[in-house]
Scaffold this active site. Structure first.
Site, PDB file in Angstrom:
ATOM      1  N   GLN A 191      40.924  67.221  -1.503  1.00  0.00           N
ATOM      2  CA  GLN A 191      39.729  67.971  -1.894  1.00  0.00           C
ATOM      3  C   GLN A 191      39.496  67.904  -3.402  1.00  0.00           C
ATOM      4  OE1 GLN A 191      42.407  69.158  -0.355  1.00  0.00           O
ATOM      5  NE2 GLN A 191      43.119  71.109  -1.199  1.00  0.00           N
ATOM      6  N   ASN A 214      50.682  62.949  -3.812  1.00  0.00           N
ATOM      7  CA  ASN A 214      51.328  62.690  -2.521  1.00  0.00           C
ATOM      8  C   ASN A 214      50.487  61.717  -1.665  1.00  0.00           C
ATOM      9  OD1 ASN A 214      49.213  64.140  -1.434  1.00  0.00           O
ATOM     10  ND2 ASN A 214      50.406  66.010  -1.112  1.00  0.00           N
ATOM     11  N   GLN A 259      67.502  57.894 -12.469  1.00  0.00           N
ATOM     12  CA  GLN A 259      66.446  57.420 -11.556  1.00  0.00           C
ATOM     13  C   GLN A 259      66.622  58.041 -10.188  1.00  0.00           C
ATOM     14  OE1 GLN A 259      63.680  55.591 -12.151  1.00  0.00           O
ATOM     15  NE2 GLN A 259      64.400  55.845 -14.253  1.00  0.00           N
ATOM     16  N   HIS A 262      65.198  61.457  -9.001  1.00  0.00           N
ATOM     17  CA  HIS A 262      63.757  61.665  -8.841  1.00  0.00           C
ATOM     18  C   HIS A 262      63.371  61.894  -7.390  1.00  0.00           C
ATOM     19  CE1 HIS A 262      61.597  61.298 -12.572  1.00  0.00           C
ATOM     20  NE2 HIS A 262      62.296  60.252 -12.942  1.00  0.00           N
ATOM     21  N   GLU A 327      60.545  48.272 -12.408  1.00  0.00           N
ATOM     22  CA  GLU A 327      59.725  49.177 -13.221  1.00  0.00           C
ATOM     23  C   GLU A 327      60.397  49.402 -14.585  1.00  0.00           C
ATOM     24  OE1 GLU A 327      59.772  53.132 -11.705  1.00  0.00           O
ATOM     25  OE2 GLU A 327      58.053  53.801 -12.901  1.00  0.00           O
ATOM     26  N   HIS A 328      61.687  49.766 -14.543  1.00  0.00           N
ATOM     27  CA  HIS A 328      62.460  49.975 -15.765  1.00  0.00           C
ATOM     28  C   HIS A 328      63.615  48.985 -15.799  1.00  0.00           C
ATOM     29  CE1 HIS A 328      61.014  54.135 -14.638  1.00  0.00           C
ATOM     30  NE2 HIS A 328      60.500  54.017 -15.841  1.00  0.00           N
ATOM     31  N   ASP A 361      61.004  58.035 -20.994  1.00  0.00           N
ATOM     32  CA  ASP A 361      60.324  59.014 -20.139  1.00  0.00           C
ATOM     33  C   ASP A 361      59.629  60.089 -20.963  1.00  0.00           C
ATOM     34  OD1 ASP A 361      61.016  57.900 -17.749  1.00  0.00           O
ATOM     35  OD2 ASP A 361      62.774  59.170 -17.417  1.00  0.00           O
ATOM     36  N   GLU A 415      23.379  24.069  -7.206  1.00  0.00           N
ATOM     37  CA  GLU A 415      23.746  25.206  -6.361  1.00  0.00           C
ATOM     38  C   GLU A 415      22.586  25.675  -5.489  1.00  0.00           C
ATOM     39  OE1 GLU A 415      25.572  28.204  -8.864  1.00  0.00           O
ATOM     40  OE2 GLU A 415      27.428  27.027  -9.081  1.00  0.00           O
ATOM     41  N   HIS A 420      16.860  30.466 -10.532  1.00  0.00           N
ATOM     42  CA  HIS A 420      17.755  30.335 -11.685  1.00  0.00           C
ATOM     43  C   HIS A 420      17.255  29.195 -12.581  1.00  0.00           C
ATOM     44  CE1 HIS A 420      20.482  32.976  -9.532  1.00  0.00           C
ATOM     45  NE2 HIS A 420      21.411  32.869 -10.454  1.00  0.00           N
TER      46      HIS A 420
END
Lengths: 430, 430
Positions: A191, A214, A259, A262, A327-328, A361, A415, A420
């Protein structure tokens, strides 16, 4: 206990591929639910937003109370201790000064033929920032998303954060204010994404929506993509530590667990040329897990997705790392720069033993929003460019049109695009 | 006949909003079909690709014949006349030299505290380029997508083009070769997107897929997004021409029709402060439509989506244009630069009476892949950056870690992330 792979084992390639292919996310099919919420907010605006907020966040509000007030910001300031506030200010300032260097330079020039060409960068006028509620409501993420938007020059930065049962994290409010967020609404879920994308009486629409969320938020972002821009859809976090034998196993273990804590779907991998270090780190991980507040989460992540890869030589590390595209990437070796230079696919590199990923971080200055799930092969971390767009500029005088026109006509005709060809020919009296 | 709006009419805002909200695309729901094709190609590889190619393109092939051979490229060269070939070379060279200026510069620096930070750009290793078949198989699009990829430094540029009944456009082959395409396969549709994303025995996977396509291709790109990167999903083309009274109505009409002939869903809009010019352009459009090869398409586009907006003053033009965020914006006025400077939302600006948008389609040097459907409010045309990604680099020495560490620990603790705090504290002997 994480799995152990050895680069010289005959089944290494098979097991490495399985590691690369491991699905760490359970994809929930929430598309239909989200489609309904988006349509409802589009049709009924504030009323729908208020209904869903009452249902999902157990919070009865009037439209006038959706926006967090100045008094609430003031109250939040009083709840944050001086040390934490100072840390947020330090982080904000360092993020600001690093990202200021990312501002692109406009280019306008005249080529040898006399044609003027150009690229001009402008900020997106209005951007929405989604911040998750509850325990995942991180003030550092507010800074990492909001500061680059403001550095880019976004005029109207609108943040949303769900406040289940009315509970709001004062640190998030303080971070929002430090970062220069212009409007803050206490809504979340699909929402909130709908309100940002389509607008309501209370919330004017934005042109782009960024920030983690999420499965409902991710699905909503995918569905409104096109109406507005979106950032990447972030997956669970991950780290790859390349370490030589000369490391303190406890330091490396702490980095792997940072890591792992998390999310049970996070992934921590150690790659080393020293089997003894591998053993010592595994032991240190088990030891540290016992005293970790989020030990259960970290243990599940390490057990299900952790890995220790032993290579014969550190020369083998970067090619394997590039296939993983972490990622890291921590490079904890005596002479890290030669390895750093070789890396092609990684979200961010943390160089040397005294650069734990955690510094990035929070207070390093670089962005902690980085590509996950191997997407560093084709995408980049969040930057000022994500809050800007480029307009190209072309100017041909009559002289240049005479030179270039016939080629344009030839291609248009090839073309099969008669109008054009005419649009050029008519200006050349052809 | 296009609609006519006058900025001073009391119902202007209502009608302008309706124009902005007009849906020009019929969205086909092909998601389920595409999902099946993707899963099949993922499971059966080449065999599935060959089956779908037989079914959809009426073309029976062995896996060994999927790739277009050197002999076919040679044969295509002989079918293209010298004038067209020279035009393609001119276009290629101009695109190349303009896009070379877009290459980003790496940044590595040490800040006042002694922290080293950096951003390093590298090319995506392997990219797939989708080129539509049939009448929409444009050699200019091959150049516009492939040249920036090669300028970026993409190692392996893999093009796919469907060849219904085995018919292939020789110009597309010549353009692919001029642009430096490394591999070309005669496949299309969702099966081609799947082959590029997942790989087959014959076609190695790529990391990103770009290029336009029909509803099936667009749905397939959306579905593989995450596994690979994708570019924007392009909608029907559009132009807004801002013109003062001192224009040749036939020139402006030709420009409007050059967009309209692309597609019945294309959109051409004239905005002028001179009602007489508006009338004259409308008359010129009707006149030119009669002699246009693609007149039916252009007439339908102009009738259904064309618009003429009369403003009291050209000062009103840019704010309205910014709300529309046109893909192409022509500014055909006596002194265009002050208006150019004011524009915030546009894919590309064509400055002055002698810069028809068509020059940008072919030989201007700037890219003709531009954001449609108002997405210029939040996105940019295709550039070298779309074929590169950025890795951030951070290095803190022991000294810097001592300075920054306590703030990182404070924030980690405020966020309830104990292992994060430990990863820093352990290095500071805390």
């Amino acid at each position: 206990m994480a799995i152990r792979l050895s680069h010289t084992d005959p089944d290494f390639e098979t097991r490495f591929r399985a590691l690369l292919a491991a699905k760490r996310e359970v994809s929930e099919d929430v598309d239909a639910t989200v489609r309904g919420i988006l349509a409802d907010v589009r049709a009924r605006g504030d009323a729908a937003v208020l209904d869903y907020t009452a249902r999902f966040d157990r919070l009865q509000l009037a439209a006038g109370a959706l926006r967090v007030s100045e008094a609430e910001f003031e109250a939040a300031e009083k709840l944050v201790d001086e040390k934490t506030r100072a840390a947020l200010v330090l982080a904000r300032d360092r993020i600001q000064s690093h990202h200021a260097r990312q501002k692109p330079v406009d280019d306008r020039y005249t080529d040898a033929l006399g044609v003027e060409l150009g690229s001009r960068w402008t900020a997106i006028e209005a951007v929405g920032l989604y911040v998750p509620g509850g325990t995942a409501s991180y003030p550092s993420s507010v800074l990492m998303n909001a500061v680059p938007a403001k550095v880019a020059g976004v005029d109207r930065l609108v943040m949303v954060v769900p406040t289940p049962d009315g509970v709001i994290n004062p640190l998030v409010l303080v971070a929002a204010r430090l970062a220069g967020v212009d409007e803050l609404y206490r809504i979340g879920g699909a929402q909130a994404v709908a309100a940002l994308a389509f607008g309501t009486d209370t919330i004017k629409p934005v042109y782009k929506i960024v920030g983690p969320g999420n499965a409902y938020v991710a699905a909503a972002k995918r569905q409104v993509f096109g109406t507005v821009g979106i950032d990447m859809i972030a997956g669970p976090s991950e780290v790859l530590v390349i370490a030589d034998g000369d490391n303190d196993p406890d330091w490396i273990a702490a980095d792997l667990l940072a890591q792992a804590e998390h999310d049970t779907a996070a992934q921590s991998i150690l790659m080393t040329d020293d089997p003894k270090l591998a053993d010592a780190v595994e032991a240190a991980v088990e030891r540290q897990l016992k005293t970790l507040p989020r030990g259960e989460t970290a243990a599940a992540s390490w057990r299900d997705f952790g890995a220790v890869i032993v290579v014969a030589s550190l020369d083998d590390a970067v090619p394997l790392s590039d296939r993983m595209a972490p990622e890291h990437l921590e490079i904890a070796v005596a002479d890290p720069e030669p390895l750093v230079r070789k890396v092609r696919n990684a979200g961010a590199i943390f160089v040397g033993r005294t650069t734990p990923e955690v510094i990035g971080d929070y207070v390093g200055g670089s962005n902690h929003v980085l590509p996950t799930a191997r997407s560093a092969r084709f995408s980049s971390g969040l930057s000022v460019l994500d809050f800007m767009k480029r307009t190209s500029i072309l100017r041909t005088g009559a002289e240049q049109l005479r030179v270039l026109g016939p080629a344009a006509i030839a291609l248009a005709e090839a073309e099969g695009l008669g109008a054009h060809a005419r649009s050029v020919a008519i200006r050349l009296n052809l």
